[in-house]
Design a protein around this motif. Sequence first.
Motif, PDB file in Angstrom:
ATOM      1  N   GLY A  86       7.189   3.303 -16.999  1.00  0.00           N
ATOM      2  CA  GLY A  86       8.159   2.839 -17.983  1.00  0.00           C
ATOM      3  C   GLY A  86       9.593   3.040 -17.547  1.00  0.00           C
ATOM      4  N   GLU A  87       9.845   3.062 -16.226  1.00  0.00           N
ATOM      5  CA  GLU A  87      11.189   3.274 -15.691  1.00  0.00           C
ATOM      6  C   GLU A  87      11.866   1.925 -15.448  1.00  0.00           C
ATOM      7  OE1 GLU A  87       9.934   7.232 -13.061  1.00  0.00           O
ATOM      8  OE2 GLU A  87      10.221   5.272 -12.106  1.00  0.00           O
TER       9      GLU A  87
ATOM     10  N   VAL B 200      11.056  -4.221  -4.408  1.00  0.00           N
ATOM     11  CA  VAL B 200      10.537  -5.057  -5.493  1.00  0.00           C
ATOM     12  C   VAL B 200       9.255  -4.444  -6.057  1.00  0.00           C
ATOM     13  CG1 VAL B 200       9.654  -7.336  -6.110  1.00  0.00           C
ATOM     14  CG2 VAL B 200      11.570  -7.125  -4.501  1.00  0.00           C
ATOM     15  N   TRP B 201       8.333  -4.061  -5.134  1.00  0.00           N
ATOM     16  CA  TRP B 201       7.071  -3.465  -5.585  1.00  0.00           C
ATOM     17  C   TRP B 201       7.320  -2.118  -6.263  1.00  0.00           C
ATOM     18  CZ3 TRP B 201       4.782  -7.665  -5.365  1.00  0.00           C
ATOM     19  CH2 TRP B 201       4.712  -8.458  -4.235  1.00  0.00           C
ATOM     20  N   ALA B 202       8.256  -1.326  -5.709  1.00  0.00           N
ATOM     21  CA  ALA B 202       8.546  -0.020  -6.302  1.00  0.00           C
ATOM     22  C   ALA B 202       9.130  -0.164  -7.706  1.00  0.00           C
ATOM     23  CB  ALA B 202       9.505   0.760  -5.409  1.00  0.00           C
ATOM     24  N   THR B 203       9.992  -1.165  -7.887  1.00  0.00           N
ATOM     25  CA  THR B 203      10.573  -1.400  -9.211  1.00  0.00           C
ATOM     26  C   THR B 203       9.490  -1.807 -10.207  1.00  0.00           C
ATOM     27  OG1 THR B 203      12.671  -2.081  -8.211  1.00  0.00           O
ATOM     28  CG2 THR B 203      12.269  -2.739 -10.490  1.00  0.00           C
ATOM     29  N   LEU B 204       8.603  -2.722  -9.789  1.00  0.00           N
ATOM     30  CA  LEU B 204       7.521  -3.157 -10.671  1.00  0.00           C
ATOM     31  C   LEU B 204       6.587  -1.987 -11.013  1.00  0.00           C
ATOM     32  CD1 LEU B 204       6.571  -6.622  -9.123  1.00  0.00           C
ATOM     33  CD2 LEU B 204       7.700  -6.193 -11.315  1.00  0.00           C
TER      34      LEU B 204
ATOM     35  N   ILE C  96       0.833  -1.205   0.000  1.00  0.00           N
ATOM     36  CA  ILE C  96       0.000   0.000   0.000  1.00  0.00           C
ATOM     37  C   ILE C  96       0.869   1.256   0.000  1.00  0.00           C
ATOM     38  CG2 ILE C  96      -1.588   1.343   1.437  1.00  0.00           C
ATOM     39  CD1 ILE C  96      -2.995  -1.258   2.132  1.00  0.00           C
ATOM     40  N   PHE C  97       1.976   1.227   0.712  1.00  0.00           N
ATOM     41  CA  PHE C  97       2.878   2.382   0.698  1.00  0.00           C
ATOM     42  C   PHE C  97       3.440   2.631  -0.702  1.00  0.00           C
ATOM     43  CE2 PHE C  97       3.790   1.689   5.444  1.00  0.00           C
ATOM     44  CZ  PHE C  97       2.864   2.662   5.791  1.00  0.00           C
ATOM     45  N   VAL C  98       3.758   1.565  -1.419  1.00  0.00           N
ATOM     46  CA  VAL C  98       4.236   1.723  -2.789  1.00  0.00           C
ATOM     47  C   VAL C  98       3.128   2.291  -3.662  1.00  0.00           C
ATOM     48  CG1 VAL C  98       5.028   0.485  -4.843  1.00  0.00           C
ATOM     49  CG2 VAL C  98       6.028  -0.032  -2.610  1.00  0.00           C
ATOM     50  N   ALA C  99       1.893   1.827  -3.450  1.00  0.00           N
ATOM     51  CA  ALA C  99       0.764   2.384  -4.199  1.00  0.00           C
ATOM     52  C   ALA C  99       0.612   3.870  -3.901  1.00  0.00           C
ATOM     53  CB  ALA C  99      -0.517   1.633  -3.845  1.00  0.00           C
TER      54      ALA C  99
END
Length: 284
Positions: free
Chosen positions: A254-255, A243-247, A13-16
């Motif tokens: 598109g990073e 992992v979630w931030a990269t995805l 949720i923090f990544v969201a």
Amino acid sequence: MRGVLLQLLALLIFVAMDTSIKWMTGGFPPAQVIWARFLFSFAAVALFFRLWLGRLPWRSRAPGLQALRSLTLLGCSLLFATALSRIPLADATAVGFASPLLTIALAALVLKEPVGARRWLGVGIGFAGVMVALRPPFLTGFVPDWGYLLPLGTALGFAWYQILTRRLAALDDARVTIFHTGLAATLAASLLQPFVFAPPTAGQWALLAGVGLLGAVGHGLLVMAYARAPASLLAPLSYSQLVWATLAGVLVFGERPDGWTLLGALVIALGGVLATLPQRGRPG
């Protein structure tokens, strides 16, 4: 297992929330986005306490410290939102992982908590990883964007926020601290709005409100996780956030993270796990 699942869900949720903030800074000033994040998060927390307790737990034994803690979190959020408007999400997240390491160092220096040689080694390894993720010219041959320094400021500020949280734990009930987390930040961020405010559409208001609600839910799940599992088990899981931030960076913006980011994140995670895992027989 419940604590682990709650922790992983909170990190997701923090990544969201971070992804939403980065998206919104494309059309609004970071100060306005962070104002909305605190405003709607504080409103949700206040409503929850009103329905649960029938009152707002605002009376504090240390109102000055509570305000300082809230304003520290506001500063961290402003720095991170500004960073997200300039650099990739995964890069900002990786550099921001210096925060637990800085917290250990500050706990030893400010709170006089015992920190053994293994934890100091972990802190040193973690900071070496931060240097790699920052892409210093002597390693990469080019000067990185100044935005890469902002997550480092965020990490330092959040480490101080953690120290203040520990001090307040001995002074105020946890519900009082939770209530005050967004109070001073919301008021201070509101004072900035006449200088930065850009009128949102109805749909954009909904997105801004969603950012605040994600923050409130994420912090609530985090509290529930630490009530069900030991910190030594949950703390290393924080590095799954990368992992979630990269995805999210790949799918939404598109990073694609380069080798420096991935190598730096790996070294930071190695140092962080070494520093946070308990040592049998004696602390640190």
